[in-house]
Write an enzyme that holds these catalytic residues in place. Structure first.
Site, short mmCIF file in Angstrom:
data_model
loop_
_atom_site.label_atom_id
_atom_site.label_comp_id
_atom_site.label_asym_id
_atom_site.label_seq_id
_atom_site.Cartn_x
_atom_site.Cartn_y
_atom_site.Cartn_z
N ASP A 49 -20.24 -48.30 1.01
CA ASP A 49 -20.41 -48.82 0.81
C ASP A 49 -18.50 -49.49 0.21
O ASP A 49 -17.44 -48.65 -0.61
CB ASP A 49 -20.58 -49.54 -1.08
CG ASP A 49 -20.35 -50.66 -1.69
OD1 ASP A 49 -19.71 -51.90 -0.60
OD2 ASP A 49 -21.21 -50.88 -2.10
N ASP A 83 -20.77 -54.72 -3.35
CA ASP A 83 -22.03 -54.94 -4.06
C ASP A 83 -22.95 -53.71 -4.08
O ASP A 83 -24.96 -54.83 -4.12
CB ASP A 83 -21.98 -56.33 -2.93
CG ASP A 83 -22.15 -55.75 -1.42
OD1 ASP A 83 -22.13 -54.49 -1.25
OD2 ASP A 83 -22.36 -56.67 -0.72
N ASP A 106 -21.60 -50.63 4.23
CA ASP A 106 -20.72 -52.13 4.95
C ASP A 106 -20.37 -51.39 6.13
O ASP A 106 -19.96 -50.46 5.69
CB ASP A 106 -20.12 -52.87 4.45
CG ASP A 106 -19.81 -52.28 3.20
OD1 ASP A 106 -18.77 -51.65 3.36
OD2 ASP A 106 -19.39 -52.61 2.12
N ASP A 148 -27.79 -51.34 17.29
CA ASP A 148 -29.80 -51.16 17.49
C ASP A 148 -29.73 -53.02 18.47
O ASP A 148 -29.37 -54.00 17.77
CB ASP A 148 -30.70 -51.87 16.27
CG ASP A 148 -31.94 -50.57 16.24
OD1 ASP A 148 -32.42 -51.03 16.82
OD2 ASP A 148 -31.37 -50.17 14.87
N ASP A 174 -35.28 -51.41 19.71
CA ASP A 174 -35.81 -51.40 19.14
C ASP A 174 -37.57 -51.66 19.52
O ASP A 174 -37.94 -52.67 20.39
CB ASP A 174 -36.22 -52.80 17.86
CG ASP A 174 -36.76 -52.39 16.67
OD1 ASP A 174 -37.06 -51.61 15.76
OD2 ASP A 174 -37.55 -53.60 16.61
N GLU A 211 -37.42 -47.09 21.68
CA GLU A 211 -37.80 -46.76 21.24
C GLU A 211 -39.35 -47.49 21.17
O GLU A 211 -39.72 -48.72 21.19
CB GLU A 211 -38.23 -47.52 19.18
CG GLU A 211 -38.95 -46.35 18.02
CD GLU A 211 -38.82 -47.58 17.18
OE1 GLU A 211 -39.60 -47.19 15.78
OE2 GLU A 211 -38.77 -48.50 17.15
N HIS A 233 -35.11 -44.15 9.73
CA HIS A 233 -35.63 -45.02 8.53
C HIS A 233 -36.21 -45.27 8.48
O HIS A 233 -36.86 -45.98 7.77
CB HIS A 233 -34.41 -46.25 8.49
CG HIS A 233 -34.58 -46.65 9.94
ND1 HIS A 233 -35.02 -46.03 11.23
CD2 HIS A 233 -35.23 -48.38 10.19
CE1 HIS A 233 -35.23 -46.99 11.93
NE2 HIS A 233 -35.20 -48.37 11.67
N ASP A 234 -37.65 -44.75 9.49
CA ASP A 234 -39.13 -45.49 9.23
C ASP A 234 -39.99 -43.90 8.34
O ASP A 234 -41.79 -44.73 8.80
CB ASP A 234 -39.40 -45.72 10.87
CG ASP A 234 -39.00 -46.55 11.15
OD1 ASP A 234 -38.50 -47.63 10.24
OD2 ASP A 234 -38.69 -46.83 12.42
C1 GLC Z 1 -38.98 -50.16 14.28
C2 GLC Z 1 -37.76 -50.18 13.05
C3 GLC Z 1 -38.61 -50.25 12.13
C4 GLC Z 1 -38.50 -51.76 12.45
C5 GLC Z 1 -39.62 -52.18 13.11
C6 GLC Z 1 -40.50 -53.79 13.10
O1 GLC Z 1 -40.19 -49.53 13.76
O2 GLC Z 1 -37.59 -48.35 13.33
O3 GLC Z 1 -37.42 -50.39 11.22
O4 GLC Z 1 -39.69 -52.42 10.72
O5 GLC Z 1 -39.36 -51.48 14.71
O6 GLC Z 1 -38.45 -54.70 14.41
#
Ligand code: GLC
Length: 519
Positions: free
Chosen positions: A23, A27, A31, A100, A205, A260, A322-323
């Site tokens: 950051d 905030d 960023d 992304d 994605d 993905e 991140h999932d």
């Molecule tokens: C992918 C992303 C995830 C998101 C989902 C919907 O799996 O990695 O974070 O919530 O798609 O876009």
């Protein structure tokens, strides 16, 4: 003579979840200026490029995976001028930047959806999936039995026009109808907008979901209770992927797309590479879901090699994102195991993706109920990166999520000062990979190993280069057959491998070595 590898085949890429990285404007949310401020760290670490999770304008129902303007930066992250500055700095440092791209759905606040939902006669009505209730049942019964990824059904009733719309994720993420060529053209335009600015490619994605059976048939009864994301594999995705690839191929400089595709088995991933005319790379999550067991890892790596290599499909390896809970947390929290995992990840054939903070050995934050914000329950792995040992850990304000455990000792500055730290191990592995053709481009073959140990050889015949990796998953020491004279290039448990000692076949508990032939 084989063509030289593309940049992304020899690269190691680093995923940044921008909200949690760094950051600068105070905030409590990371960023673009923060990313820019840490580029020197990423160059020091030795990664070749960055994938930024979404930075576009978004109501943040799914923290940026609900895009309301594909060609604007969300004010929480900065603005386009700041983005251009970041991209320039990334390139000046000899690194690459992937964005992304979220093709399957938009935000429900996106002007396309706002227009689409306004009237059945809207010119954009067919940009999304609008249907009557099943058998004339109106709002009583959705059109089919599909389930949404974060729970509940995949349809929401919209009283304005008295129809249902489809969303495989949140109701705030309506699915785009890629069968409509105007949708494909508009989303190609988004790619061009960023390619024209100079980005090196995209992480796409859940891209397998863009191909749908136009009849939207019910899922078979045995799958009716699970969400579609992990099983949806419709052939209509492939011509769409070829169209997307053609957009990238129009640009110079080996622009790349990694997709993905959330289908469990590598066998199901290979078709998404097409014949070199669809995705350049597809995430393979088979190790991300593997238990801490070397036989499982060996089987899954061998299965991936068998599925991908004959198809000319370049593998991608990933342990955290991140999932999913971070891999160190998944393997029981031991740093030794995290070091072994890093050694394997960075010595496989294919492109590894690191998730920011794994090089610090981060574990998931323990997020109390009142601070949980993600509809998918993924807050723990999205904890902020601790940059130093001060109470604020280098953040100018309290971050949006709690710190990961032990941030006073487990932070970038403290670990950078310790040559024996896991951070330095990542750095040594990245350097070893870069320096060895066998490691970044060679073939892969399993070696016989004692129980608890995973061992393999990497060979680049043309370059006369060979490496061996021995990884002890067990909590006891292992004695292996050294099988010739090999010197230790990297030892996961000690920086002293710098002296290139001859390996005696001994592996300490939860440790790994990368070996080169003795001179
Ligand atoms: C992918 C992303 C995830 C998101 C989902 C919907 O799996 O990695 O974070 O919530 O798609 O876009």
């Amino acid at each position: 003579m084989a063509a030289p590898p593309a940049w992304w085949q020899t690269a190691v890429l680093y995923q940044i979840y921008p909200r949690s990285f760094c950051d600068r404007d105070g905030d409590g949310i990371g960023d673009l200026a923060g990313v820019r401020a840490r580029l020197a760290y990423l160059r020091w670490l030795g990664v070749d490029g960055i994938w930024l999770s979404p930075i576009y304008r978004s109501p943040m129902a799914d923290f940026g995976y609900d895009v309301s303007d594909h060609c604007a930066i969300d004010p929480v992250f900065g603005d386009l001028a700041g983005f251009d500055g970041l991209l320039g700095d990334v390139h000046d440092g000899g690194q690459r930047l992937l964005l992304d791209w979220v093709p399957n759905h938009t935000s429900d606040r996106h002007p396309w959806f706002v227009e689409s939902r306004s009237s059945r006669a809207s010119a954009k009505r067919d940009w999304y999936f609008w249907r009557d209730g099943r058998d004339g049942q109106g709002d009583a019964e959705p059109p089919n039995n599909w389930r949404a990824a974060f729970g509940g059904r995949a349809w929401t009733w919209d009283p304005t026009t008295a129809q249902w719309y489809l969303h495989l994720f949140l109701p705030e993420q309506p699915d785009l109808n890629w069968a409509n060529p105007a949708v494909a053209e508009a989303m190609h335009g988004v790619l061009r907008f960023w390619l024209d600015r100079g980005v090196d490619g995209f992480r796409a994605d859940v891209i397998h979901l863009i191909g749908k059976d136009a009849a939207l048939p019910d899922q078979p009864p045995d799958l009716a209770e699970i969400d579609l994301v992990g099983v949806h594999d419709h052939p209509s995705a492939h011509p769409l992927l070829r169209g997307i690839r053609a957009v990238l191929d129009d640009y110079p400089g080996e622009r790349v797309m990694v997709g993905e595709v959330n289908l469990g088995s590598p066998r199901l991933l290979a078709p998404y590479y097409g014949t070199g005319d669809e995705l350049h790379m597809v995430f393979n999550f088979s190790l991300l879901w593997a238990p801490w067991d070397p036989l499982e890892w060996a089987a899954r790596i061998a299965e991936s090699e068998a599925a991908l290599t004959p198809a000319g499909a370049w593998p991608v390896w990933v342990l955290s994102n991140h999932d999913t809970p971070r891999h160190r947390a998944r393997y029981g929290g031991s740093e030794g195991r995290a070091r072994v995992a890093a050694t394997v990840l960075l010595t496989l054939r294919g492109t590894p993706f690191l998730y920011a903070g794994e090089e610090l050995g981060l574990r998931d934050a323990d997020v109390p109920a009142e601070r949980r914000v993600d509809p998918g329950g993924r807050d723990g792995c999205r904890a902020p990166i601790p940059w130093d040992g001060s109470p604020g850990h280098g953040w100018p304000a309290t971050p949006w999520l709690p710190w990961p455990p032990d941030a006073t000792s487990t932070n970038a500055a403290t670990l950078a000062d310790d040559a024996g730290s896991i951070l330095h191990l990542y750095r040594r592995l990245l350097a070893a990979r870069r320096a060895s053709a066998a490691l970044h481009a060679g073939s892969w073959a399993l070696l016989d190993a004692p129980p608890g140990v995973l061992a393999y050889e990497r060979t680049a015949k043309d370059m006369g280069d060979r490496r061996r990796v021995w990884a002890n998953f067990g909590d006891g020491a292992a004695e292996c057959s050294a099988d010739g004279r090999w010197t230790v290039q990297v030892d996961s448990s000690s920086p002293a491998a710098d002296d290139h000692r001859v390996w005696d076949g001994h592996l300490a508990p939860a440790s790994a070595v990368v070996l080169g032939p003795a001179g």
